[in-house]
Design an enzyme around this catalytic site. Structure first.
Site, PDB file in Angstrom:
ATOM      1  N   ASP A  45      -7.022  -6.353   2.107  1.00  0.00           N
ATOM      2  CA  ASP A  45      -6.508  -5.323   3.005  1.00  0.00           C
ATOM      3  C   ASP A  45      -5.910  -4.166   2.220  1.00  0.00           C
ATOM      4  O   ASP A  45      -5.584  -4.302   1.043  1.00  0.00           O
ATOM      5  CB  ASP A  45      -5.374  -5.915   3.858  1.00  0.00           C
ATOM      6  CG  ASP A  45      -5.905  -6.826   4.942  1.00  0.00           C
ATOM      7  OD1 ASP A  45      -7.101  -6.738   5.244  1.00  0.00           O
ATOM      8  OD2 ASP A  45      -5.104  -7.617   5.477  1.00  0.00           O
ATOM      9  N   LYS A  67      -7.623  -0.260   6.267  1.00  0.00           N
ATOM     10  CA  LYS A  67      -7.439   1.144   6.597  1.00  0.00           C
ATOM     11  C   LYS A  67      -6.598   1.776   5.494  1.00  0.00           C
ATOM     12  O   LYS A  67      -5.612   1.224   5.070  1.00  0.00           O
ATOM     13  CB  LYS A  67      -6.676   1.153   7.915  1.00  0.00           C
ATOM     14  CG  LYS A  67      -6.606   2.427   8.605  1.00  0.00           C
ATOM     15  CD  LYS A  67      -6.179   2.342  10.056  1.00  0.00           C
ATOM     16  CE  LYS A  67      -5.349   1.202  10.552  1.00  0.00           C
ATOM     17  NZ  LYS A  67      -5.085   1.285  11.977  1.00  0.00           N
ATOM     18  N   MET A 179       5.672  -3.176  12.219  1.00  0.00           N
ATOM     19  CA  MET A 179       4.841  -2.176  12.908  1.00  0.00           C
ATOM     20  C   MET A 179       5.628  -1.471  14.021  1.00  0.00           C
ATOM     21  O   MET A 179       5.106  -1.226  15.108  1.00  0.00           O
ATOM     22  CB  MET A 179       3.581  -2.846  13.494  1.00  0.00           C
ATOM     23  CG  MET A 179       2.686  -3.411  12.398  1.00  0.00           C
ATOM     24  SD  MET A 179       1.302  -4.390  13.008  1.00  0.00           S
ATOM     25  CE  MET A 179       2.080  -5.977  13.245  1.00  0.00           C
TER      26      MET A 179
END
Ligand code: SAH
Length: 266
Positions: A45, A67, A179
């Site tokens: 990741d 990402k 998050m």
């Protein structure tokens, strides 16, 4: 008479879901390093510190699937299919994830999919950001004078669902929010509605355990504005609870990371 040679049995591939820890390469487990050293293929990741990839053997195939810098992330279906395809070739496949693979890391979904495909899966823990972040600030998470427990919670759930901040406020427990930066105003509103006082201390740390770590200390009433004023962004952990009062002075705590690295280089 020579015995007929049997063809060697095909080597069974397998997948390891491995936690890379919060960022500092020295916070990986010995088991994670050992597994990485045996990898034929590594899928990692964006949150995984690239320094960690040097543990992979020189010939290993390294695939970045996260990402980064506003690029689109690799679709989860593609990742799942690649894990299966590589394991079926007989490869040792390492799926390297930031923090711990089973803490907000989709490790469970991946394990389930691989299991259904008949592929052997093992999971190797990592230190999750919710543990490493507060420690870097000098916050002893479950200090018995300040907190009876902690709750790991995400700022937003699958399909935009969100935890009940009102109910969480009523637990009286310390909140470790992953998050959550983009959801800060909604989190504040919900916790205030649930009766949490506006002066409840809040700490936010971005890039915990890395030299680029930055942090602020604020309060429930003010923290969304404090995040914006400091320009903090993802990845960050928000810590809400009285235990934040025990933090070392935050600027000191953060520069300790840099001092630490100077010592290590010498
Ligand atoms: N499996 C990971 C979490 C993945 S979800 C773990 O166990 O840590 C991604 C979120 O983790 C980020 O949005 C942020 O809230 C948190 N995070 C991951 N690394 C971080 C770091 N170095 N500093 C602060 N927060 C981090």
């Amino acid at each position: 008479v020579k015995k007929a040679q049997r063809p060697p049995a095909p080597r069974a591939g397998r997948v390891f879901l491995v936690g890379a820890g919060p960022g500092d390469p020295e916070l990986m487990t010995l088991k994670a390093v050992r597994v990485l050293q045996s990898a034929d293929v590594v899928l990692h990741d964006a949150l995984v510190n690239p320094e960690i990839l040097r543990w992979a053997p020189p010939g290993a195939r390294i695939v970045a699937v996260g990402k980064r810098g506003g690029c689109r992330s690799t679709p989860q279906k593609f990742i799942l299919r690649l894990l299966v395809a590589e394991a079926r070739k007989g490869h040792v496949v390492v799926r390297l994830k930031g923090g711990d693979p089973f803490v907000f890391g989709r490790g469970g979904e991946e394990r389930q999919y691989l299991h259904a495909a008949g592929i052997e899966v093992a999971v190797v823990n990592g230190i999750t950001a919710g543990i490493a972040g507060p420690t870097g600030l000098g916050v002893p998470l479950t200090d018995r004078g300040h907190a009876q427990g902690v709750i790991f919670v995400t700022g937003h759930g699958k399909d935009g669902g969100e935890p009940s901040w009102v109910s969480l406020a009523r637990t009286g427990l310390t909140l470790l929010i992953y998050m959550g930066v983009a959801r800060a105003p909604a989190i504040r509103a919900g916790l205030l509605d649930g009766g949490m006082p506006a002066d409840m201390p809040v700490a936010v740390v971005q890039n915990a355990t890395l030299p680029s770590a930055r942090a602020i200390r604020s309060s429930l009433g003010d923290f969304p504005e404090a995040i914006a004023a400091a320009g903090l962004g993802s990845p960050a952990i928000i810590v809400i609870g009285r235990v934040v009062d025990l933090a070392m002075a935050l600027p000191q705590a953060v520069s300790a990371t840099a001092a630490d690295r100077r010592i290590r280089r010498n």
